[in-house]
Scaffold this active site. Structure first.
Site, PDB file in Angstrom:
ATOM      1  N   GLY A 244       0.738  -1.291  -0.057  1.00  0.00           N
ATOM      2  CA  GLY A 244      -0.002   0.096  -0.056  1.00  0.00           C
ATOM      3  C   GLY A 244       0.529   1.362   0.118  1.00  0.00           C
ATOM      4  N   GLU A 281       3.730  -6.876   1.881  1.00  0.00           N
ATOM      5  CA  GLU A 281       3.293  -7.060   0.519  1.00  0.00           C
ATOM      6  C   GLU A 281       3.501  -5.907  -0.442  1.00  0.00           C
ATOM      7  OE1 GLU A 281      -0.585  -8.524   0.984  1.00  0.00           O
ATOM      8  OE2 GLU A 281       0.251 -10.201   2.348  1.00  0.00           O
ATOM      9  N   PRO A 282       4.639  -5.241  -0.487  1.00  0.00           N
ATOM     10  CA  PRO A 282       4.542  -4.119  -1.429  1.00  0.00           C
ATOM     11  C   PRO A 282       4.460  -4.405  -2.674  1.00  0.00           C
ATOM     12  CG  PRO A 282       6.677  -4.597  -0.718  1.00  0.00           C
ATOM     13  CD  PRO A 282       5.784  -5.510   0.079  1.00  0.00           C
ATOM     14  N   GLY A 283       3.595  -3.642  -3.732  1.00  0.00           N
ATOM     15  CA  GLY A 283       3.664  -3.920  -4.984  1.00  0.00           C
ATOM     16  C   GLY A 283       4.074  -2.479  -5.679  1.00  0.00           C
ATOM     17  N   ARG A 284       3.260  -1.522  -5.685  1.00  0.00           N
ATOM     18  CA  ARG A 284       3.495  -0.214  -6.537  1.00  0.00           C
ATOM     19  C   ARG A 284       4.868   0.466  -5.933  1.00  0.00           C
ATOM     20  NH1 ARG A 284      -0.790   3.046  -8.030  1.00  0.00           N
ATOM     21  NH2 ARG A 284      -2.069   2.110  -6.201  1.00  0.00           N
ATOM     22  N   ARG A 323      -5.090   3.249 -15.993  1.00  0.00           N
ATOM     23  CA  ARG A 323      -5.194   3.974 -14.608  1.00  0.00           C
ATOM     24  C   ARG A 323      -5.865   5.329 -14.909  1.00  0.00           C
ATOM     25  NH1 ARG A 323      -1.779   5.508 -11.604  1.00  0.00           N
ATOM     26  NH2 ARG A 323      -2.990   4.833  -9.592  1.00  0.00           N
ATOM     27  N   CYS A 353     -11.914   3.961 -29.394  1.00  0.00           N
ATOM     28  CA  CYS A 353     -12.992   4.668 -29.659  1.00  0.00           C
ATOM     29  C   CYS A 353     -13.790   4.637 -28.436  1.00  0.00           C
ATOM     30  CB  CYS A 353     -13.767   3.732 -30.810  1.00  0.00           C
ATOM     31  SG  CYS A 353     -12.478   3.577 -31.985  1.00  0.00           S
ATOM     32  N   GLU A 354     -13.092   5.484 -27.586  1.00  0.00           N
ATOM     33  CA  GLU A 354     -14.057   5.978 -26.230  1.00  0.00           C
ATOM     34  C   GLU A 354     -13.460   7.204 -25.727  1.00  0.00           C
ATOM     35  OE1 GLU A 354     -15.784   3.790 -23.742  1.00  0.00           O
ATOM     36  OE2 GLU A 354     -15.331   1.894 -24.779  1.00  0.00           O
TER      37      GLU A 354
HETATM   38  N1  LLP Z   1      -1.592  -6.977  -0.671  1.00  0.00           N
HETATM   39  C1  LLP Z   1      -3.019  -7.304  -1.291  1.00  0.00           C
HETATM   40  C2  LLP Z   1      -3.598  -8.090  -0.356  1.00  0.00           C
HETATM   41  C3  LLP Z   1      -3.463  -6.254  -1.982  1.00  0.00           C
HETATM   42  O1  LLP Z   1      -4.644  -6.219  -2.572  1.00  0.00           O
HETATM   43  C4  LLP Z   1      -2.478  -5.448  -2.760  1.00  0.00           C
HETATM   44  C5  LLP Z   1      -2.997  -4.370  -3.838  1.00  0.00           C
HETATM   45  C6  LLP Z   1      -1.311  -5.261  -2.331  1.00  0.00           C
HETATM   46  C7  LLP Z   1      -0.734  -6.029  -1.381  1.00  0.00           C
HETATM   47  C8  LLP Z   1      -0.263  -4.331  -3.146  1.00  0.00           C
HETATM   48  O2  LLP Z   1      -0.684  -3.027  -2.852  1.00  0.00           O
HETATM   49  P1  LLP Z   1       0.337  -1.781  -3.190  1.00  0.00           P
HETATM   50  O3  LLP Z   1       1.672  -1.737  -2.618  1.00  0.00           O
HETATM   51  O4  LLP Z   1       0.844  -2.222  -4.677  1.00  0.00           O
HETATM   52  O5  LLP Z   1      -0.272  -0.568  -3.129  1.00  0.00           O
HETATM   53  N2  LLP Z   1      -4.992  -0.852  -9.637  1.00  0.00           N
HETATM   54  C9  LLP Z   1      -4.870  -0.026  -8.626  1.00  0.00           C
HETATM   55  C10 LLP Z   1      -4.238  -0.648  -7.321  1.00  0.00           C
HETATM   56  C11 LLP Z   1      -4.932  -1.822  -6.819  1.00  0.00           C
HETATM   57  C12 LLP Z   1      -4.190  -2.374  -5.608  1.00  0.00           C
HETATM   58  C13 LLP Z   1      -4.804  -3.708  -5.175  1.00  0.00           C
HETATM   59  N3  LLP Z   1      -4.308  -4.429  -4.170  1.00  0.00           N
HETATM   60  C14 LLP Z   1      -4.092   1.111  -9.122  1.00  0.00           C
HETATM   61  O6  LLP Z   1      -3.693   1.116 -10.371  1.00  0.00           O
HETATM   62  O7  LLP Z   1      -3.884   1.993  -8.353  1.00  0.00           O
END
Ligand code: LLP
Length: 425
Positions: A244, A281-284, A323, A353-354
């Site tokens: 997050g 659990e970092p993603g972004r 996004r 086309c949107e």
């Molecule tokens: N763990 C769980 C259980 C999650 O649902 C998520 C993201 C993460 C970790 C990773 O979160 P992060 O560190 O990336 O914030 N598509 C959207 C973001 C959706 C996030 C969904 N869950 C966007 O483009 O902003």
């Protein structure tokens, strides 16, 4: 000139660079739309988490959904990172990229029985279970397979992450997790069910969070629960605080991973919980600022009226980067070569086309047809959310490191797009 976000993305004289590669040259060599990532930026983002937790028992599980390209997963696997997956598809990807199943957690509200079985057979470290019904299903699948499913319950801590409603997940009204009030009861049920072994507890309150406060609220609520659950005789080996952490798209100033983790550790230590294995659990925050989407300007379409819209029509579209259309997300758009000309305010739009097909609105840009532009901070939730709408093949992807460039995904061809479709007899 450096740009906000990542030191790997900067202008050298008039050229936009990614590491030591001129972005316009990447566009010419590989074609557009093109996603490009800095391996250096990804690894340094991961290292920030790893260093902040170096003294502790910990595991970083990269949230695969942010960018699931194999070479990205491989980069993290080789750096010792674990993975947070949400489908059998993501499981197959992390295994193909060389991940250790013992470092994989399986999240998601709607795991199917078939997916549970595959993850059990692979030997994932933990299932992050989101409901009582899922718990029962997992127990029966595990018994049938004569295996033990290690589980953690995703608790919904009911805190406001103060982010976009679509990406806020830790509030009562969200579909995610087990309600805080029910957690103790559900843990008792979990420990009584056959085929399950309780190993931890987890939460995830949302995405693109730019303040420490919501995390502190969440950790306090989670620690209350840890104490209450352990008082019933159930042992929790790990505490997983989800992902997050936000990044800089425009002028956001999110805390660094070091500051966030420092503040959390202080809370955790103050409660005498410092011995527990910590997971994130970092993603972004691991991939977002490391990547960009490169596109060619196809046409400029100036307005006839003085206060009308000017359009800059580029070859990337909402199917490549969803996004802006989906969240009205603001993502920085810059030219790959600076021109010594006055800028014009454009809506940067794609060929789909949107009317919702835009990448940026009211952007001052000095560009001409044939120039390349880059949408920055597109490493997360860019390619992984891309679709084939309008029968557009997905973009190619490259990874760079210094002056080195690797093609990590071929551009999709039309034939690939309808492979598996059948004409009527
Ligand atoms: N763990 C769980 C259980 C999650 O649902 C998520 C993201 C993460 C970790 C990773 O979160 P992060 O560190 O990336 O914030 N598509 C959207 C973001 C959706 C996030 C969904 N869950 C966007 O483009 O902003």
């Amino acid at each position: 000139m450096t740009l906000p976000g990542s030191p790997q993305v900067a202008y050298r004289s008039d050229k936009l660079m990614l590491d030591d590669c001129a972005v316009a040259d990447l566009a010419t060599r590989f074609g557009t739309p093109l996603y490009a990532y800095s391996r250096t930026a990804m690894l340094s983002a991961l290292a920030a988490y790893q260093q902040a937790l170096a003294e502790r028992d910990h595991l970083i599980c990269y949230a695969v959904k942010a960018n699931s390209s194999l070479a990205v997963l491989q980069t993290f696997a080789q750096a010792g990172c674990g993975f947070d997956i949400v489908s059998a598809g993501e499981l197959a990807r992390v295994l193909a990229a060389g991940a250790a199943p013992s470092k994989v957690v399986f999240s998601g509200v709607g795991k199917t029985r078939a997916e549970m079985r595959q993850a059990l057979d692979a030997g994932v470290m933990c299932f992050n279970v989101e409901s009582e019904a899922e718990l029962e299903a997992l127990s029966s699948v595990a018994v049938q397979a004569a295996r033990t499913a290690r589980i953690s319950l995703r608790v919904n801590p009911d805190v406001d992450a103060k982010t976009h409603p679509y990406i806020s997940t830790g509030l009562k009204g969200n579909k995610f997790g087990v309600a805080h009030e029910r957690a103790v009861t559900v843990y008792a049920r979990a420990s009584a069910l056959p085929g399950l072994e309780v190993v931890g507890i987890d939460c995830h309150i949302g995405s693109q969070i730019t303040e420490i406060g919501p995390y502190l609220d969440a950790v306090d609520r989670m620690l209350d629960l840890v104490e209450a659950i352990e008082a019933t005789g159930i042992r929790l080996h790990h505490l997983d605080l989800g992902g997050g952490l936000g990044i800089t798209y425009t002028d956001e100033q999110p805390p660094s991973a070091a500051d966030l983790i420092g503040a959390l550790l202080q809370r955790i230590d103050a409660r005498g919980q410092g011995h527990r294995k910590l997971m994130f659990e970092p993603g972004r925050s691991l991939v977002g600022n490391a990547g960009m989407l490169i596109s060619e300007v196809l046409y400029l379409k100036p307005s006839d009226e003085p206060d009308g819209k000017n359009f800059c029509i580029v070859d990337a579209a909402m199917n490549d980067l969803m996004r802006p259309a989906m969240y009205e997300a603001w993502m920085r758009i810059v030219p790959c070569r600076l021109r010594d000309e006055p800028s014009v305010t454009y809506d940067v739009v794609g060929p789909v086309c949107e009317s919702g097909d835009w990448l940026g609105r009211d952007r001052p840009l000095a560009v001409q047809a044939g120039d390349h532009i880059a949408v920055l901070s597109a490493g997360a939730y860019g390619m992984s959310m891309a679709s084939n709408y309008n029968t557009r093949g997905r973009a190619a992807e490259v990874m760079v490191s210094g002056e080195q460039v690797w093609l990590i995904r071929d551009r999709e061809t039309p034939a690939e797009l309808f492979r598996g479709e059948h004409l009527l007899p």
